[in-house]
Design a protein around this motif. Structure first.
Motif, PDB file in Angstrom:
ATOM      1  N   GLY A 135       8.584   0.106   5.954  1.00  0.00           N
ATOM      2  CA  GLY A 135       9.446   1.277   6.102  1.00  0.00           C
ATOM      3  C   GLY A 135       8.556   2.495   6.312  1.00  0.00           C
ATOM      4  N   TYR A 136       8.940   3.581   5.723  1.00  0.00           N
ATOM      5  CA  TYR A 136       8.139   4.799   5.838  1.00  0.00           C
ATOM      6  C   TYR A 136       7.058   4.825   4.768  1.00  0.00           C
ATOM      7  CZ  TYR A 136      11.906   6.346   8.842  1.00  0.00           C
ATOM      8  OH  TYR A 136      12.803   6.445   9.851  1.00  0.00           O
ATOM      9  N   LEU A 137       5.997   5.546   5.063  1.00  0.00           N
ATOM     10  CA  LEU A 137       4.923   5.749   4.108  1.00  0.00           C
ATOM     11  C   LEU A 137       5.194   7.024   3.315  1.00  0.00           C
ATOM     12  CD1 LEU A 137       1.867   4.977   6.418  1.00  0.00           C
ATOM     13  CD2 LEU A 137       2.795   3.499   4.616  1.00  0.00           C
ATOM     14  N   ASP A 138       4.704   7.035   2.088  1.00  0.00           N
ATOM     15  CA  ASP A 138       4.749   8.217   1.236  1.00  0.00           C
ATOM     16  C   ASP A 138       3.327   8.583   0.854  1.00  0.00           C
ATOM     17  OD1 ASP A 138       7.621   8.568   0.917  1.00  0.00           O
ATOM     18  OD2 ASP A 138       7.565   6.736  -0.274  1.00  0.00           O
ATOM     19  N   VAL A 139       3.022   9.873   0.834  1.00  0.00           N
ATOM     20  CA  VAL A 139       1.707  10.339   0.410  1.00  0.00           C
ATOM     21  C   VAL A 139       1.708  10.400  -1.111  1.00  0.00           C
ATOM     22  CG1 VAL A 139       0.053  12.229   0.490  1.00  0.00           C
ATOM     23  CG2 VAL A 139       1.402  11.688   2.506  1.00  0.00           C
ATOM     24  N   VAL A 140       0.719   9.767  -1.706  1.00  0.00           N
ATOM     25  CA  VAL A 140       0.579   9.785  -3.159  1.00  0.00           C
ATOM     26  C   VAL A 140      -0.362  10.910  -3.574  1.00  0.00           C
ATOM     27  CG1 VAL A 140      -0.175   8.454  -5.168  1.00  0.00           C
ATOM     28  CG2 VAL A 140       1.060   7.312  -3.310  1.00  0.00           C
ATOM     29  N   ALA A 141      -1.498  11.021  -2.876  1.00  0.00           N
ATOM     30  CA  ALA A 141      -2.484  12.060  -3.180  1.00  0.00           C
ATOM     31  C   ALA A 141      -3.372  12.244  -1.958  1.00  0.00           C
ATOM     32  CB  ALA A 141      -3.328  11.660  -4.380  1.00  0.00           C
ATOM     33  N   SER A 142      -4.003  13.401  -1.877  1.00  0.00           N
ATOM     34  CA  SER A 142      -4.949  13.642  -0.785  1.00  0.00           C
ATOM     35  C   SER A 142      -5.962  14.684  -1.208  1.00  0.00           C
ATOM     36  CB  SER A 142      -4.224  14.102   0.479  1.00  0.00           C
ATOM     37  OG  SER A 142      -3.826  15.443   0.350  1.00  0.00           O
ATOM     38  N   ARG A 143      -7.063  14.692  -0.470  1.00  0.00           N
ATOM     39  CA  ARG A 143      -8.081  15.722  -0.684  1.00  0.00           C
ATOM     40  C   ARG A 143      -8.898  15.867   0.587  1.00  0.00           C
ATOM     41  NH1 ARG A 143     -13.327  13.585  -1.763  1.00  0.00           N
ATOM     42  NH2 ARG A 143     -13.270  11.397  -2.299  1.00  0.00           N
TER      43      ARG A 143
END
Length: 191
Positions: free
Chosen positions: A150-158
């Motif tokens: 399905g769609y992706l979700d962002v959990v964390a980024s830097r």
């Protein structure tokens, strides 16, 4: 960076750029990164900022059971994350700064976690024109190639500053948004 794909692509990009802020698209030799091509993609930065995919590797296509070339990068993401992803892409492009993210998605109720890397590229010397990236599962899901994600979700980024690159992998565990955000003052965490 936890995955060899991510490290290999970043190291290759870093060698190509040298003293420049970003390498040129023409500098990339697919043979030099053949072992990771299936997990890589190139995004075009178009005037309307829809970010169409110019190239997309076979394992990424297998996630959706469809060729992704020509589709919009933003369509990989759930609508609640479009603005965050678009903002992250703008930061990569405008500031020519790499970004590392942890994402999650599911197919048929079975979830998977992914590592995403976005790297700025120039095209015929022009800034703000391309993004080189990789998307790879942290553990390959059993459903890969059998059911579309399905769609992706962002959990964390830097963002990846020089200071952050000197830190060990143990200092940047994926899934810990709070610790990842603390790594870089320009970082942004997503919930």
């Amino acid at each position: 960076m936890k995955l060899p794909v991510t490290r290999d692509l970043h190291d290759y990009w870093d060698r190509l750029k040298g003293e420049r802020a970003a390498p040129d698209r023409a500098d990339i030799d697919p043979v030099a990164i053949r072992q990771i091509l299936a997990d890589t993609f190139i995004i075009e930065v178009d005037a309307s900022r829809r970010f169409p995919l110019r190239l997309c590797g076979a394992r990424i296509n297998a996630l959706w059971l469809a060729e992704q070339k020509g589709r919009q990068f933003l369509n990989w993401w759930s609508s609640q994350h479009w603005r965050d992803i678009a903002a992250a892409l703008r930061q990569v492009v405008d500031k020519e700064t790499p970004l590392l993210a942890h994402a999650a998605g599911a197919a048929g109720g079975e979830s998977a976690e992914f590592e995403l890397l976005l790297l700025p590229l120039r095209h015929f010397g022009a800034r703000r024109s391309r993004v080189l990236g990789s998307l790879a599962p942290i553990r390959p899901p059993v459903w890969l190639g059998m059911r579309p994600i399905g769609y992706l979700d962002v959990v964390a980024s830097r963002t990846l500053s020089e200071k952050a690159m000197e830190a060990s992998d143990d200092d940047w565990p994926l899934g810990s948004a709070r610790r990842m955000a603390a790594a870089d003052g320009a970082s942004r965490s997503f919930s």
